[in-house]
Design a protein around this motif. Sequence first.
Motif, PDB file in Angstrom:
ATOM      1  N   ASP A 168      20.277  46.396  30.576  1.00 28.63           N
ATOM      2  CA  ASP A 168      20.725  46.559  29.198  1.00 28.63           C
ATOM      3  C   ASP A 168      22.065  45.864  28.977  1.00 28.63           C
ATOM      4  OD1 ASP A 168      18.627  48.472  28.186  1.00 28.63           O
ATOM      5  OD2 ASP A 168      19.407  49.653  29.870  1.00 28.63           O
ATOM      6  N   ILE A 169      22.922  45.914  29.994  1.00 27.65           N
ATOM      7  CA  ILE A 169      24.254  45.322  29.943  1.00 27.65           C
ATOM      8  C   ILE A 169      24.506  44.607  31.267  1.00 27.65           C
ATOM      9  CG2 ILE A 169      26.750  45.822  29.869  1.00 27.65           C
ATOM     10  CD1 ILE A 169      25.430  46.203  27.164  1.00 27.65           C
ATOM     11  N   VAL A 170      25.183  43.458  31.207  1.00 23.92           N
ATOM     12  CA  VAL A 170      25.558  42.720  32.415  1.00 23.92           C
ATOM     13  C   VAL A 170      27.080  42.669  32.508  1.00 23.92           C
ATOM     14  CG1 VAL A 170      25.498  40.490  33.613  1.00 23.92           C
ATOM     15  CG2 VAL A 170      23.463  41.321  32.406  1.00 23.92           C
ATOM     16  N   LEU A 171      27.605  42.971  33.686  1.00 19.98           N
ATOM     17  CA  LEU A 171      29.021  42.787  33.988  1.00 19.98           C
ATOM     18  C   LEU A 171      29.161  41.507  34.797  1.00 19.98           C
ATOM     19  CD1 LEU A 171      30.081  46.395  35.084  1.00 19.98           C
ATOM     20  CD2 LEU A 171      29.895  45.448  32.774  1.00 19.98           C
ATOM     21  N   ALA A 172      29.962  40.566  34.320  1.00 18.86           N
ATOM     22  CA  ALA A 172      30.204  39.293  35.006  1.00 18.86           C
ATOM     23  C   ALA A 172      31.625  39.278  35.529  1.00 18.86           C
ATOM     24  CB  ALA A 172      29.981  38.122  34.044  1.00 18.86           C
ATOM     25  N   THR A 173      31.831  38.682  36.698  1.00 16.83           N
ATOM     26  CA  THR A 173      33.166  38.676  37.288  1.00 16.83           C
ATOM     27  C   THR A 173      34.065  37.604  36.694  1.00 16.83           C
ATOM     28  OG1 THR A 173      32.386  37.265  39.097  1.00 16.83           O
ATOM     29  CG2 THR A 173      32.366  39.643  39.474  1.00 16.83           C
ATOM     30  N   ASN A 174      33.509  36.635  35.986  1.00 17.86           N
ATOM     31  CA  ASN A 174      34.327  35.613  35.330  1.00 17.86           C
ATOM     32  C   ASN A 174      33.490  34.950  34.236  1.00 17.86           C
ATOM     33  OD1 ASN A 174      32.730  33.534  36.594  1.00 17.86           O
ATOM     34  ND2 ASN A 174      34.011  33.678  38.414  1.00 17.86           N
ATOM     35  N   GLU A 175      34.092  34.018  33.513  1.00 19.35           N
ATOM     36  CA  GLU A 175      33.400  33.362  32.407  1.00 19.35           C
ATOM     37  C   GLU A 175      32.245  32.484  32.882  1.00 19.35           C
ATOM     38  OE1 GLU A 175      33.614  33.868  29.279  1.00 19.35           O
ATOM     39  OE2 GLU A 175      35.430  35.103  29.166  1.00 19.35           O
ATOM     40  N   PHE A 193      29.691  41.401  29.569  1.00 19.20           N
ATOM     41  CA  PHE A 193      31.124  41.709  29.565  1.00 19.20           C
ATOM     42  C   PHE A 193      31.754  41.162  30.847  1.00 19.20           C
ATOM     43  CE2 PHE A 193      29.138  44.644  26.742  1.00 19.20           C
ATOM     44  CZ  PHE A 193      30.082  44.983  25.778  1.00 19.20           C
ATOM     45  N   VAL A 194      32.888  40.474  30.697  1.00 22.60           N
ATOM     46  CA  VAL A 194      33.615  39.982  31.861  1.00 22.60           C
ATOM     47  C   VAL A 194      34.509  41.097  32.376  1.00 22.60           C
ATOM     48  CG1 VAL A 194      35.310  38.330  32.723  1.00 22.60           C
ATOM     49  CG2 VAL A 194      33.536  37.582  31.128  1.00 22.60           C
ATOM     50  N   VAL A 195      34.246  41.550  33.593  1.00 17.70           N
ATOM     51  CA  VAL A 195      35.072  42.540  34.284  1.00 17.70           C
ATOM     52  C   VAL A 195      35.560  41.866  35.564  1.00 17.70           C
ATOM     53  CG1 VAL A 195      35.163  44.828  35.343  1.00 17.70           C
ATOM     54  CG2 VAL A 195      33.757  44.456  33.303  1.00 17.70           C
ATOM     55  N   ARG A 196      36.742  41.301  35.491  1.00 18.34           N
ATOM     56  CA  ARG A 196      37.283  40.567  36.637  1.00 18.34           C
ATOM     57  C   ARG A 196      37.691  41.527  37.755  1.00 18.34           C
ATOM     58  NH1 ARG A 196      38.561  35.361  36.183  1.00 18.34           N
ATOM     59  NH2 ARG A 196      38.338  34.362  34.143  1.00 18.34           N
ATOM     60  N   SER A 197      37.453  41.087  38.991  1.00 18.93           N
ATOM     61  CA  SER A 197      38.019  41.812  40.121  1.00 18.93           C
ATOM     62  C   SER A 197      39.524  41.597  40.136  1.00 18.93           C
ATOM     63  CB  SER A 197      37.400  41.323  41.431  1.00 18.93           C
ATOM     64  OG  SER A 197      36.014  41.582  41.452  1.00 18.93           O
ATOM     65  N   ALA A 198      40.256  42.588  40.603  1.00 23.76           N
ATOM     66  CA  ALA A 198      41.708  42.490  40.666  1.00 23.76           C
ATOM     67  C   ALA A 198      42.202  43.278  41.869  1.00 23.76           C
ATOM     68  CB  ALA A 198      42.350  43.019  39.386  1.00 23.76           C
ATOM     69  N   PRO A 199      43.226  42.782  42.534  1.00 25.83           N
ATOM     70  CA  PRO A 199      43.747  43.531  43.689  1.00 25.83           C
ATOM     71  C   PRO A 199      44.410  44.820  43.250  1.00 25.83           C
ATOM     72  CG  PRO A 199      45.167  41.664  43.175  1.00 25.83           C
ATOM     73  CD  PRO A 199      43.954  41.534  42.299  1.00 25.83           C
ATOM     74  N   GLN A 200      44.385  45.806  44.132  1.00 18.97           N
ATOM     75  CA  GLN A 200      45.094  47.051  43.880  1.00 18.97           C
ATOM     76  C   GLN A 200      46.575  46.806  44.147  1.00 18.97           C
ATOM     77  OE1 GLN A 200      42.586  49.447  46.602  1.00 18.97           O
ATOM     78  NE2 GLN A 200      42.225  50.769  44.834  1.00 18.97           N
ATOM     79  N   ILE A 201      47.359  46.800  43.098  1.00 20.15           N
ATOM     80  CA  ILE A 201      48.765  46.444  43.223  1.00 20.15           C
ATOM     81  C   ILE A 201      49.480  47.339  44.221  1.00 20.15           C
ATOM     82  CG2 ILE A 201      50.947  46.203  41.986  1.00 20.15           C
ATOM     83  CD1 ILE A 201      48.869  44.061  41.342  1.00 20.15           C
ATOM     84  N   GLU A 202      49.120  48.623  44.219  1.00 21.52           N
ATOM     85  CA  GLU A 202      49.795  49.536  45.143  1.00 21.52           C
ATOM     86  C   GLU A 202      49.474  49.207  46.598  1.00 21.52           C
ATOM     87  OE1 GLU A 202      45.916  51.500  43.847  1.00 21.52           O
ATOM     88  OE2 GLU A 202      47.523  50.310  42.942  1.00 21.52           O
ATOM     89  N   ARG A 203      48.368  48.513  46.835  1.00 20.85           N
ATOM     90  CA  ARG A 203      47.989  48.128  48.196  1.00 20.85           C
ATOM     91  C   ARG A 203      48.723  46.868  48.639  1.00 20.85           C
ATOM     92  NH1 ARG A 203      42.520  45.249  49.878  1.00 20.85           N
ATOM     93  NH2 ARG A 203      42.529  45.560  52.130  1.00 20.85           N
ATOM     94  N   PHE A 204      49.176  46.058  47.694  1.00 21.18           N
ATOM     95  CA  PHE A 204      49.803  44.781  48.025  1.00 21.18           C
ATOM     96  C   PHE A 204      51.246  44.762  47.533  1.00 21.18           C
ATOM     97  CE2 PHE A 204      45.283  43.842  48.070  1.00 21.18           C
ATOM     98  CZ  PHE A 204      45.157  43.098  49.235  1.00 21.18           C
ATOM     99  N   GLN A 205      52.084  45.497  48.242  1.00 17.75           N
ATOM    100  CA  GLN A 205      53.511  45.543  47.960  1.00 17.75           C
ATOM    101  C   GLN A 205      54.266  44.846  49.089  1.00 17.75           C
ATOM    102  OE1 GLN A 205      55.125  46.717  45.200  1.00 17.75           O
ATOM    103  NE2 GLN A 205      53.086  46.999  44.303  1.00 17.75           N
ATOM    104  N   PRO A 206      54.960  43.737  48.806  1.00 20.72           N
ATOM    105  CA  PRO A 206      55.654  43.006  49.871  1.00 20.72           C
ATOM    106  C   PRO A 206      56.651  43.887  50.622  1.00 20.72           C
ATOM    107  CG  PRO A 206      55.566  41.702  47.855  1.00 20.72           C
ATOM    108  CD  PRO A 206      55.087  43.072  47.485  1.00 20.72           C
ATOM    109  N   VAL A 207      56.790  43.588  51.907  1.00 23.86           N
ATOM    110  CA  VAL A 207      57.763  44.243  52.776  1.00 23.86           C
ATOM    111  C   VAL A 207      58.632  43.143  53.386  1.00 23.86           C
ATOM    112  CG1 VAL A 207      56.215  46.174  53.260  1.00 23.86           C
ATOM    113  CG2 VAL A 207      56.200  44.174  54.773  1.00 23.86           C
ATOM    114  N   PRO A 208      59.740  43.491  54.020  1.00 23.82           N
ATOM    115  CA  PRO A 208      60.596  42.448  54.610  1.00 23.82           C
ATOM    116  C   PRO A 208      59.830  41.574  55.609  1.00 23.82           C
ATOM    117  CG  PRO A 208      61.776  44.523  54.510  1.00 23.82           C
ATOM    118  CD  PRO A 208      60.354  44.829  54.121  1.00 23.82           C
ATOM    119  N   SER A 209      60.142  40.290  55.593  1.00 25.87           N
ATOM    120  CA  SER A 209      59.514  39.341  56.512  1.00 25.87           C
ATOM    121  C   SER A 209      59.830  39.699  57.959  1.00 25.87           C
ATOM    122  CB  SER A 209      60.027  37.931  56.198  1.00 25.87           C
ATOM    123  OG  SER A 209      59.552  36.995  57.138  1.00 25.87           O
ATOM    124  N   GLU A 210      58.878  39.457  58.845  1.00 27.27           N
ATOM    125  CA  GLU A 210      59.049  39.719  60.277  1.00 27.27           C
ATOM    126  C   GLU A 210      58.895  38.399  61.034  1.00 27.27           C
ATOM    127  OE1 GLU A 210      56.805  43.047  61.804  1.00 27.27           O
ATOM    128  OE2 GLU A 210      56.661  43.940  59.788  1.00 27.27           O
TER     129      GLU A 210
END
Length: 421
Positions: A168-175, A193-210
């Motif tokens: 009935d409805i299609v979700l597409a990841t991009n145009e 409907f375009v429903v783009r995947s997106a990273p979880q911002i809380e999962r990708f928080q930079p930390v000091p370089s090692e």
Amino acid sequence: MLGNAISGEGPGRRALILVENLSVPFDRRVWQECTTLRDAGWTVDVICPQGTKRDTEPEAVIDGVRIHRYPLRAATGGPAGYLKEYGSALWHTARLARKVGPVDVVHACNPPDLLFLPALWLKRRGARFVFDQHDLVPELYLSRFDRGKDLLYRGVCALERRTYRAADIVLATNESYRDVAMRRGGKRPEDVFVVRSAPQIERFQPVPSEPELKRGKPHLLCYLGVMGPQDGVDYALRALAKLRDELGRTDWHAVFVGSGDAFDAMVELSKKLGLAEQVQFTGRIPDADLVRYLSTADVCLSPDPRNPLNDVSTMNKVLEYMAMGRPIVSFELKEARVSAGDAAVYAPANDEARFAELVAELMDDPDRRARMGKIGQERISGPLSWENSQASLLAAYAAACRDHTPVSAVEPVRTGKRQRS
């Protein structure tokens, strides 16, 4: 709750999400969809395979979402192996769908394009069918197996047509995927409907370089993602060999994070190219270690070669690099440029020598790397944010449920063993 003003359709309704490709909540896109629907008032059930090292419980309630998992052995041995895998998955999915009971929406995520079968069974019992097209399976077949448009290709095209017809409805990841749903699938624009995947911002928080992660070298190069036949890790390795042999650059260490069907072959290829001392394969690692590597990386690699699938697909690793503020080297792909824009530099399609040259150019230009990283983070927090995708997802569900009476009996989510992703 979130989205009620947008959808007007959440409270008192039930959704059942079907997944075969990954376990949940390991499948991050599906988990984001689950929590978005939950916050909009939906009761959400998921049917998916069990994971190998995580998501192993047959049944779990996680943050209000009930997950039903079944045992599944990944395909081996060619087409016969896939038939066995998919047959088992369909049987378990149908069994567990009967256990869940009536729902307002059945939401099937491909691959494979076979989940329309249990979806049709649920449609006959009053559900609306939302098809979440994660991959274009005909293009995936052409890109992965190199068999041309043979009988099996025609078969996967037929299954895709049946899925579009049932949805009935299609979700597409991009145009690009949306265009395919309308052109090849015959869907009306208002039903895609375009429903783009997106990273979880809380999962990708930079930390000091090692610096120790660079193994004594000035620069760290990083690849993150699946290592399958179509993912281009072999292109990256050959480009790194050219970086060393043709450009004379040995001032780098590279780390490849992830696993997949081609993992062992890629480790062997790195040895054949004489890269074993400079290239590290970690396999899958905890999120905290992944963030450490990405926070230290000077350049991130997106070596997906141009093929029928990759050119029109959005690569999760590109979005995750951008979330971490890392500059990217990619091949020239339509949707890679749509996603990354000026956060990446682009080599001509499948040109390993130019890919190596662009890596060298970025290693030598820290100011440019910083500018590109900032552009990427701004895009992820702006036009490519999950908040925008949430609005589109809820609008798609509202369209699916328009003029549709909710199921009469909605059972509350039962208590059960609780775990977190």
